[in-house]
Write a protein that holds these residues in place. Structure first.
Motif, PDB file in Angstrom:
ATOM      1  N   ALA A 146       0.830  -1.213   0.000  1.00 30.84           N
ATOM      2  CA  ALA A 146       0.000   0.000   0.000  1.00 30.84           C
ATOM      3  C   ALA A 146       0.864   1.262   0.000  1.00 30.84           C
ATOM      4  O   ALA A 146       0.582   2.217  -0.734  1.00 30.84           O
ATOM      5  CB  ALA A 146      -0.936  -0.005   1.212  1.00 30.84           C
ATOM      6  N   ALA A 147       1.929   1.277   0.808  1.00 24.12           N
ATOM      7  CA  ALA A 147       2.810   2.447   0.866  1.00 24.12           C
ATOM      8  C   ALA A 147       3.520   2.658  -0.469  1.00 24.12           C
ATOM      9  O   ALA A 147       3.638   3.799  -0.945  1.00 24.12           O
ATOM     10  CB  ALA A 147       3.829   2.286   1.991  1.00 24.12           C
ATOM     11  N   GLU A 149       2.506   1.698  -3.473  1.00 24.53           N
ATOM     12  CA  GLU A 149       1.529   2.163  -4.464  1.00 24.53           C
ATOM     13  C   GLU A 149       1.165   3.622  -4.230  1.00 24.53           C
ATOM     14  O   GLU A 149       1.006   4.394  -5.180  1.00 24.53           O
ATOM     15  CB  GLU A 149       0.293   1.264  -4.434  1.00 24.53           C
ATOM     16  N   GLU A 150       1.055   4.022  -2.965  1.00 23.03           N
ATOM     17  CA  GLU A 150       0.756   5.421  -2.629  1.00 23.03           C
ATOM     18  C   GLU A 150       1.895   6.338  -3.092  1.00 23.03           C
ATOM     19  O   GLU A 150       1.650   7.406  -3.656  1.00 23.03           O
ATOM     20  CB  GLU A 150       0.562   5.545  -1.117  1.00 23.03           C
ATOM     21  N   GLN A 151       3.126   5.917  -2.866  1.00 22.88           N
ATOM     22  CA  GLN A 151       4.280   6.715  -3.287  1.00 22.88           C
ATOM     23  C   GLN A 151       4.370   6.801  -4.808  1.00 22.88           C
ATOM     24  O   GLN A 151       4.688   7.856  -5.355  1.00 22.88           O
ATOM     25  CB  GLN A 151       5.578   6.121  -2.713  1.00 22.88           C
ATOM     26  N   GLN A 152       4.076   5.693  -5.489  1.00 20.33           N
ATOM     27  CA  GLN A 152       4.107   5.702  -6.945  1.00 20.33           C
ATOM     28  C   GLN A 152       3.037   6.635  -7.497  1.00 20.33           C
ATOM     29  O   GLN A 152       3.277   7.376  -8.450  1.00 20.33           O
ATOM     30  CB  GLN A 152       3.927   4.287  -7.492  1.00 20.33           C
ATOM     31  N   ALA A 153       1.846   6.623  -6.889  1.00 20.52           N
ATOM     32  CA  ALA A 153       0.767   7.507  -7.326  1.00 20.52           C
ATOM     33  C   ALA A 153       1.137   8.968  -7.088  1.00 20.52           C
ATOM     34  O   ALA A 153       0.881   9.833  -7.939  1.00 20.52           O
ATOM     35  CB  ALA A 153      -0.529   7.152  -6.598  1.00 20.52           C
ATOM     36  N   ALA A 154       1.741   9.259  -5.936  1.00 20.67           N
ATOM     37  CA  ALA A 154       2.153  10.632  -5.628  1.00 20.67           C
ATOM     38  C   ALA A 154       3.217  11.107  -6.612  1.00 20.67           C
ATOM     39  O   ALA A 154       3.161  12.243  -7.112  1.00 20.67           O
ATOM     40  CB  ALA A 154       2.675  10.721  -4.195  1.00 20.67           C
ATOM     41  N   GLU A 159       3.639  15.032  -7.084  1.00 21.21           N
ATOM     42  CA  GLU A 159       3.661  15.452  -5.681  1.00 21.21           C
ATOM     43  C   GLU A 159       4.951  14.967  -5.025  1.00 21.21           C
ATOM     44  O   GLU A 159       5.510  13.944  -5.414  1.00 21.21           O
ATOM     45  CB  GLU A 159       2.467  14.847  -4.937  1.00 21.21           C
ATOM     46  N   SER A 161       7.220  13.016  -2.555  1.00 19.23           N
ATOM     47  CA  SER A 161       6.984  11.750  -1.872  1.00 19.23           C
ATOM     48  C   SER A 161       8.300  11.215  -1.329  1.00 19.23           C
ATOM     49  O   SER A 161       9.366  11.567  -1.795  1.00 19.23           O
ATOM     50  CB  SER A 161       6.355  10.717  -2.817  1.00 19.23           C
ATOM     51  N   CYS A 164       9.843   4.641  -1.370  1.00 19.07           N
ATOM     52  CA  CYS A 164       9.326   3.340  -0.938  1.00 19.07           C
ATOM     53  C   CYS A 164       9.095   2.529  -2.195  1.00 19.07           C
ATOM     54  O   CYS A 164       8.306   2.926  -3.050  1.00 19.07           O
ATOM     55  CB  CYS A 164       8.032   3.474  -0.136  1.00 19.07           C
TER      56      CYS A 164
END
Length: 190
Positions: A146-147, A149-154, A159, A161, A164
């Motif tokens: 989850a972390a 994927e969140e970093q990749q999206a950011a 944005e 980031s 990770c």
């Protein structure tokens, strides 16, 4: 060069010996490979070794052993280190649980940058080897995924980031070669 790190007894030296014993070059400073199961002394500090892939590519391996492990991020200052393997013993539940913090420190380090990371769970043929669910729970892999994927999206959205990465995962056995083909392919890939 590929850095191999993890807790004492995780199988780092055994992996290097197994790879070197299958058509590669010798591992400096360790016992001779006996062809079936490597005779292994625990590495204290740094061990260098390597092997030649099936495509003829020579791959250097740097093992970061027990006493030097806290300094692992210093070795990433060397731009030659292209990939990182983090190993844990899948039959040692306590080691897997306590390695969680070490694994997170690797994944979240700015120094890792764009390097590929693999989680290698060794001794898959051993008694008491953890199931996939147990490994995911002990290492909190759902949170890692989850972390990442969140970093990749950011990053994709432009944005700021923190670092990770999403690690590859392999279960291996040095005794019966389980998982080694897939790991070799990952090691040889760009």
């Amino acid at each position: 060069m590929i850095m191999i790190m993890g807790p004492r007894g995780a199988g780092k030296t055994t992996l290097i010996k197994k790879l070197a014993g299958e058509g590669g070059f010798d591992v400096a400073g360790t016992n001779e490979f006996d062809g079936v199961c490597p005779a292994v002394k625990h590495t204290t500090g740094i061990s260098l070794g390597g092997y030649t892939s099936s495509h003829g590519k020579r791959i250097a391996l740097r093992e970061i052993g027990s006493s030097v492990y806290p300094l692992w991020s210093n070795f990433l200052d060397d731009p030659v280190s292209e990939k990182i393997i983090f190993m844990v013993d899948g039959t040692n539940r306590l080691q897997v649980a306590t390695a969680c913090c070490q694994f997170y420190s690797v994944l979240s380090s700015e120094k890792v940058g764009s390097r590929k990371v693999a989680l290698v769970v060794s001794k898959s043929d051993g008694p008491g080897f953890m199931s996939n669910v147990e490994i995911r729970d002990a290492l909190h892999l759902d949170a890692v995924i989850a972390a990442a994927e969140e970093q990749q999206a950011a990053a994709a959205a432009g944005e700021p980031s923190t670092s990770c990465c999403l690690p590859a995962m392999f279960k291996i056995s040095a005794l019966n070669d389980g998982g080694l083909t897939e790991l070799r392919q990952w090691m040889s890939s760009p």
